[in-house]
Design an enzyme around this catalytic site. Structure first.
Site, short mmCIF file in Angstrom:
data_model
loop_
_atom_site.label_atom_id
_atom_site.label_comp_id
_atom_site.label_asym_id
_atom_site.label_seq_id
_atom_site.Cartn_x
_atom_site.Cartn_y
_atom_site.Cartn_z
CB SER A 1 7.19 -7.88 -12.94
OG SER A 1 7.71 -9.01 -12.27
CE1 TYR B 1 12.89 -12.50 -14.56
CE2 TYR B 1 11.53 -11.75 -12.74
CZ TYR B 1 12.60 -11.57 -13.59
OH TYR B 1 13.38 -10.45 -13.47
CB THR C 1 12.72 -11.49 -18.17
OG1 THR C 1 11.90 -10.34 -18.32
CG2 THR C 1 14.08 -11.06 -17.64
CE LYS D 1 13.25 -5.93 -18.70
NZ LYS D 1 14.08 -6.34 -17.57
CG HIS E 1 17.73 -7.72 -14.90
ND1 HIS E 1 16.90 -8.63 -15.52
CD2 HIS E 1 17.15 -7.48 -13.69
CE1 HIS E 1 15.90 -8.95 -14.70
NE2 HIS E 1 16.02 -8.26 -13.58
C1 FMN Z 1 13.49 -3.66 -7.86
C2 FMN Z 1 13.61 -4.19 -9.27
C3 FMN Z 1 12.84 -5.28 -9.64
C4 FMN Z 1 12.91 -5.75 -10.95
N1 FMN Z 1 12.10 -6.79 -11.32
C5 FMN Z 1 12.10 -7.23 -12.61
C6 FMN Z 1 11.18 -8.22 -13.03
O1 FMN Z 1 10.36 -8.72 -12.26
N2 FMN Z 1 11.24 -8.62 -14.32
C7 FMN Z 1 12.13 -8.10 -15.22
O2 FMN Z 1 12.14 -8.48 -16.39
N3 FMN Z 1 13.00 -7.12 -14.85
C8 FMN Z 1 12.99 -6.67 -13.58
N4 FMN Z 1 13.84 -5.65 -13.21
C9 FMN Z 1 14.72 -5.03 -14.23
C10 FMN Z 1 14.04 -3.81 -14.86
O3 FMN Z 1 12.92 -4.17 -15.65
C11 FMN Z 1 15.01 -3.03 -15.74
O4 FMN Z 1 15.49 -3.88 -16.77
C12 FMN Z 1 16.23 -2.48 -14.97
O5 FMN Z 1 15.86 -2.02 -13.69
C13 FMN Z 1 16.91 -1.35 -15.76
O6 FMN Z 1 16.13 -0.19 -15.83
P1 FMN Z 1 16.38 1.08 -14.85
O7 FMN Z 1 17.83 1.40 -14.97
O8 FMN Z 1 15.46 2.14 -15.40
O9 FMN Z 1 16.02 0.65 -13.46
C14 FMN Z 1 13.78 -5.15 -11.90
C15 FMN Z 1 14.55 -4.05 -11.50
C16 FMN Z 1 14.46 -3.56 -10.22
C17 FMN Z 1 15.27 -2.35 -9.85
#
Ligand code: FMN
Length: 319
Positions: free
Chosen positions: A67, A91, A117, A170, A194
């Site tokens: 990220s 982002y 994203t 994404k 997300h």
């Molecule tokens: C703490 C946290 C930070 C995240 N930061 C980003 C990010 O910086 N960029 C992004 O595209 N998605 C981000 N996400 C979304 C994750 O990439 C992912 O799409 C989402 O958590 C679903 O997967 P999971 O159910 O395995 O957590 C974040 C999710 C969490 C929980």
């Protein structure tokens, strides 16, 4: 959860003495079709943040998506895991020059692919965070939100026209947008809501995946994430047409529990579960898997005293 609404249709009396969970992605071989999903502020969980995740992932042989809002940043993470299959996620918080600078730096640091994203045009109202009075420090410093709000397919075209690096989008949640992405020559469609953290009442990614897979028909790689915690979840995604599964929150727990070693151990456990699931379905590799091994049903995995699958890994049971 969408994943729990799918049951397996196992086939029997096939030689499954040798099962291989490896796959190929963007010309690289992966030990498991798993990618550590982009997570911002990983430094909250481990002092070395994304560098620890990239090292653990690289040593195991899975993919890592970094990220743009995770420390220690694009170049240092590349140095930490030079040989890993690394993808950079952005982002957009600046103008075209901002985007072009990041793509150029990702290419210079040998990232295999670049990801935008696009499901964060507006930052959601995260009521758990509000209730807990939690404000991420990096969000206080964050600027450029207006660029994320104004993002359009124009930026996708700009990257595809100017750069050769494979591009992933994404946050695709409909067939319509998957088709527009294909029309723009996008190389990877990342089906995600997300983790339910953006638009409330969106569909689960596993509900969206079949229609996107049908529209894409192998013309781009498909990545999916959202609640994947078990090897059997990963097998369900690949049987539904995904090429790769993103792991977000599980990654945070593994990193908080044991840093880089925790990431490697998490991947080993997932691999063990994937291999047993494939074998019990009667296939020896992902290439043999398709939708005929799935049945829409209520296959709940809620903990139960009758379950043979307790939620902890108990060492004596490993055989
Ligand atoms: C703490 C946290 C930070 C995240 N930061 C980003 C990010 O910086 N960029 C992004 O595209 N998605 C981000 N996400 C979304 C994750 O990439 C992912 O799409 C989402 O958590 C679903 O997967 P999971 O159910 O395995 O957590 C974040 C999710 C969490 C929980």
């Amino acid at each position: 959860m969408a994943l729990d609404e799918i049951a397996f249709r196992p086939r029997v009396l096939r030689d499954v003495a040798r099962v291989n969970a490896a796959v190929e992605l963007f010309g690289r071989s992966l030990r498991l079709p798993v990618m550590l999903a982009p997570v911002g502020a990983l430094e909250i969980f481990d002092p070395e943040g994304a560098a620890s995740v990239a090292r653990g992932t690289g040593r195991f042989g899975a993919a890592h998506m970094l990220s743009s809002v995770s420390e220690p940043g694009l170049e240092k993470v590349a140095e930490a895991a030079p040989d890993a299959l690394r993808i950079f996620q952005l982002y957009v918080r600046g103008d075209d020059a901002f985007v072009e600078d990041y793509v150029s730096r990702a290419i210079a640091s040998r990232y295999t692919a670049f990801c935008l994203t696009v499901d964060t045009a507006h930052y959601s109202r995260r009521e758990r965070d509000i209730a807990k009075r939690y404000v991420r420090e990096s969000r206080l410093r964050s600027t450029g939100g207006e660029h994320q709000k104004a993002l359009s397919w124009r930026t996708v075209k700009l990257i595809k026209d100017k750069f050769k690096i494979p591009l992933i989008i994404k946050g695709i949640a409909t067939t319509e947008d998957a088709v527009i992405a294909l029309d723009h020559g996008v190389d990877g469609i990342y089906v995600s809501n997300h983790g339910g953290r953006q638009l409330d009442h969106g569909r689960g990614a596993m509900h969206v995946l079949p229609e996107v897979a049908q529209a894409v028909k192998g013309r781009a790689k498909i990545i999916v994430d959202g609640g994947f915690c078990r090897g059997s979840d990963i097998v369900k995604a690949l049987a539904s047409g995904a090429d790769l599964v993103g792991i977000g929150r599980l990654q945070c727990w593994a990193l908080a529990a044991a840093g880089e070693a925790g990431i490697e151990r998490m991947l080993e456990l997932l691999e063990d579960e994937v291999i047993r699931t494939l074998g019990l379905l009667g296939v020896t590799s992902f290439a043999e898997l398709d939708g005929s091994y799935l049945h829409p049903a209520t296959a709940t995995n809620a903990p139960s005293v009758f379950s043979a699958f307790p939620l902890v890994d108990i060492e004596p049971y490993r055989y």
